[in-house]
Design an enzyme around this catalytic site. Sequence first.
Site, PDB file in Angstrom:
ATOM      1  N   GLU A 337     -45.405   2.786  21.588  1.00 31.74           N
ATOM      2  CA  GLU A 337     -44.383   3.128  20.580  1.00 31.74           C
ATOM      3  C   GLU A 337     -44.581   4.497  19.933  1.00 31.74           C
ATOM      4  O   GLU A 337     -44.420   4.626  18.719  1.00 31.74           O
ATOM      5  CB  GLU A 337     -44.373   2.051  19.472  1.00 31.74           C
ATOM      6  CG  GLU A 337     -44.025   0.679  19.988  1.00 31.74           C
ATOM      7  CD  GLU A 337     -44.152  -0.399  18.914  1.00 31.74           C
ATOM      8  OE1 GLU A 337     -43.285  -1.287  18.895  1.00 31.74           O
ATOM      9  OE2 GLU A 337     -45.104  -0.359  18.115  1.00 31.74           O
TER      10      GLU A 337
HETATM   11  C1  TNX Z   1     -44.906  -4.107  18.787  1.00 29.13           C
HETATM   12  S1  TNX Z   1     -46.624  -4.549  20.963  1.00 29.13           S
HETATM   13  C2  TNX Z   1     -46.079  -3.383  18.596  1.00 29.13           C
HETATM   14  C3  TNX Z   1     -46.846  -3.579  17.374  1.00 29.13           C
HETATM   15  C4  TNX Z   1     -46.215  -4.580  16.466  1.00 29.13           C
HETATM   16  C5  TNX Z   1     -45.689  -5.737  17.272  1.00 29.13           C
HETATM   17  C6  TNX Z   1     -45.165  -6.844  16.451  1.00 29.13           C
HETATM   18  C7  TNX Z   1     -47.053  -3.149  20.705  1.00 29.13           C
HETATM   19  C8  TNX Z   1     -47.832  -2.532  21.728  1.00 29.13           C
HETATM   20  N1  TNX Z   1     -46.660  -2.607  19.555  1.00 29.13           N
HETATM   21  O1  TNX Z   1     -47.007  -2.340  16.711  1.00 29.13           O
HETATM   22  O2  TNX Z   1     -47.184  -5.023  15.563  1.00 29.13           O
HETATM   23  O3  TNX Z   1     -44.678  -5.248  18.108  1.00 29.13           O
HETATM   24  O4  TNX Z   1     -44.835  -7.938  17.251  1.00 29.13           O
END
Ligand code: TNX
Length: 527
Positions: A337
Amino acid sequence: MKRLLRPRRPLIGLLTAAFLASPLSVVSTAEAATPAPALIPKPVSQQVLSGETFTLGSSAAVGVIASPAKRAAATKVAEQLAAQLRRSTGYAVPVVPDAGTIRLSTNGTSSLGAEGYQLRVDRTAVTITAATPEGLFRGVTTLRQLLPAKADSAAPQAGPWKIAGIAIADSPRFAYRGTMLDVSRHFFSVAEVKRYIDLASRYKLNKLHLHLADDQGWRIQVDSWPRLTTYGGSLEVGGTPGGYYTKADFAEIVRYAGERYLTVIPEIDTPGHTNAALASYAELNCNGVAPPLYTGTNVGFSSLCVGKELTYSFLDDVFGEVSAQTPGDIVHLGGDEAHSTPHADYVTFVNKASTIVTGHGKRVMGWHEIGDTALPAGSVVQYWGTDDTKSRDLARQAATKGAKVVMSPANRAYLDMKYNKDTPYGLSWAGLVNVEKAYSWNPTTLIPNLPESAVAGVEAPLWSETLDDIDKVEFMAFPRLPGIAELGWSPASALNWTAYKDRLAGQGSRWDVLSVNFYRAPEIAWR
Ligand code: TNX
């Protein structure tokens, strides 16, 4: 009828046959009704020895049969078992060399692998045989599930302590069987992490991934950059006080996990999810200005400064200190992300960060977004997609470059997803994940055209935006975590929701004894 399951690997079949070939294994048809025990994960092969019952009495002793090189570690496994049996039975249960009514032997064949074991219970003894102390530990987790639930009590209970006769030969399907705890969004104390380790280790998980740094808090001491924790670790989601692990704390977590045969995989999430670091040191920011601490739950707004040399000396210090505190050979650099890092910068950054990690002697692990970066030899990519084409492509790209893939599909393996719309906490962005959904998938066929050989295993991540204490963690992890553990351990041929659901029901009384705050999913007939 013999309950010898057709083993997946012929080798195990042969071993099992040899192991079972004693007069005691002859089962008459009249005794066929003895049910197989409710074990999770389900072993590769098991045969009920009808008419055989072991009774653990006041003279019980745990014997260790091991070569000098393996004796200390094998004795530690024996001590753990004996200590628990002392607490619950009130018996003396000494650990003795070369004898005992419960025998742990490391003279087993290495063909079951380092984690494999054979376990035999008959009227005279319980024998666990493995090639390594780790294999003994896995066998002991099975033994604990064969004992009555009250054997896990902290205080003496009335006997009798009986175990039905059985012969098991077992080894894992995958080498990587993990769970992740997000200690950044909410901080969890060393005691809470130990509790989670205790529960996870009962289901033969062998990796504890700790998400140690994110926008909301930096949780591991780094001597060369002290404000990361003293300032960057001071808060958590909601603005409540946070916390961090000192080097001694972290060493204690590593030690405790290691004694339960879980390897700690530390994650420092980069280049996004870095607000806590950017807030702690103004000079890490491209504009030289430190943002405020962040206690919300948005993602994707922060980025390390890809063009600054300081960024990489920072990473070298951080990954150096974190690597030095980690006996395992994997360090997780995050990579998910990074929405505020331009893609070309992202690739530049991950390639440099990967080189730093390997320079400290560790293999790189990262979320699937790193799939289109260089990926040094030995890299592990963690798939967290939701059956979408983009995520699947990144996982396949990673495999093409020789990386292994750990399966954490968010719509199945994310323990922070709500079970249903009425679940009091958790998120639902990847969908609602009931117990059946979390269990009913196959790690090697979930991503079409991903070679089976590229799949290293499974991991169940637990993100903690909405979870501020261990009771809530337990509620989200149980009963789903044992299902993910079974996907990681048991042969694909053993996976069956209807049969699993019945075995899962048998865990409820064990969790009651351990005061686990599990979700009593109504579709399970808890007993
Ligand atoms: C996505 S999964 C994220 C996290 C969040 C999560 C909550 C991922 C690699 N990144 O930053 O905590 O969703 O479900």
